[in-house]
Design a protein around this motif. Sequence first.
Motif, PDB file in Angstrom:
ATOM      1  N   SER A  73       5.199   1.727 -17.513  1.00  0.00           N
ATOM      2  CA  SER A  73       5.057   2.570 -16.307  1.00  0.00           C
ATOM      3  C   SER A  73       5.618   1.830 -15.094  1.00  0.00           C
ATOM      4  O   SER A  73       5.112   1.962 -13.980  1.00  0.00           O
ATOM      5  CB  SER A  73       3.597   2.964 -16.075  1.00  0.00           C
TER       6      SER A  73
ATOM      7  N   ILE B 230      -7.905   0.956  -1.703  1.00  0.00           N
ATOM      8  CA  ILE B 230      -7.183   0.105  -0.749  1.00  0.00           C
ATOM      9  C   ILE B 230      -8.074  -1.036  -0.264  1.00  0.00           C
ATOM     10  O   ILE B 230      -7.652  -2.191  -0.218  1.00  0.00           O
ATOM     11  CB  ILE B 230      -6.650   0.954   0.425  1.00  0.00           C
TER      12      ILE B 230
ATOM     13  N   LEU C 143       1.573  10.564   1.705  1.00  0.00           N
ATOM     14  CA  LEU C 143       0.808   9.425   2.236  1.00  0.00           C
ATOM     15  C   LEU C 143       1.629   8.693   3.292  1.00  0.00           C
ATOM     16  O   LEU C 143       2.824   8.957   3.466  1.00  0.00           O
ATOM     17  CB  LEU C 143       0.443   8.459   1.094  1.00  0.00           C
TER      18      LEU C 143
END
Length: 267
Positions: free
Chosen positions: A24, A89, A146
């Motif tokens: 990925s 985050i 975002l």
Amino acid sequence: MSDPLILSSQTGSVRTLSLNRPQSLNSLNSVLLQALLDELDRIASDATVRCVVLTGAGRAFCAGQDLADPLVAPDAASDAAPKDLGVMIERFYQPLVQRIRSMPTPVVAAVNGVAAGAGANIALNCDIVIAARGASFIQAFSKIGLAPDTGGTWLLPRLVGRANALGLTLLGDKLSAEDAQRMGLIWRCVDDAALHDEAQAMAQRLAAMPTQALVATRRALDSAQLLSMEAALSAETALQRELGFAHDYNEGVAAFIAKRTPAFTDR
Ligand code: T3D
């Protein structure tokens, strides 16, 4: 047994960490992020390491946040509660940026392929960024609704100015490694086949230098952004005073006078 998510190897006093989820494009899930934080912590307290190289396994450096990670992926059900991205985050990305920028050694990013979203900004937080000619940088955040994180809002205008930072982040286009070097976003772009050797040579060179002085230089440059000239002059004086008391300064000057190669040992 599954493959480790971080490959770690050491040559001399250079530790190389490779993000290892190539299927990925080394996108970042919580397990990989925790493993990276743990590795950096171990290195910080390992005096045998004098420089770190961060790179990616396979064809990418890092495609940013793993968008399929259940911690952040929106649920298909329309009545599902939205995910709080701030949790991920605060738990991982903020500490990671702080760790990289406060490492007691220099950190070199060897960007071997695409670096997108948080992946791009992880690379750009390193002290020296060397990218393969075939690599690219994408501020991919706007493409998925975002805004930049992982230090991008602080870093990008400082590296390339407001106009370029806005162009990169609003458009989210792929920036080639050559254009990244031209723009001043990274230190060097090198031929793909030379990346490993160039990054290792850079790291070995930094590892032989006075580590404390290099780390203090990083800290001083970062904090001077917020200071007046007068305050920066005072901070430089305090820093030089501190470094002047250290062994490496004596060694550096003694080696210069004796016309020999210095052997720096402080860390
Ligand atoms: O969410 C939060 O916690 C907030 C924090 C956000 C920080 C961020 O990083 S937001 C930005 C996240 N990253 C992206 O939006 C980039 C997404 N990826 C891409 O745009 C493209 O993959 C690339 C431009 C990076 C590369 O394109 P390409 O054509 O070379 O490769 P590909 O075919 O798109 O990807 C190859 C595989 O990797 C593919 O899987 P498959 O189909 O072979 O099974 C693809 O799904 C997977 N992959 C790539 N990026 C990600 C990913 N899987 C999960 N998450 C990814 N970010």
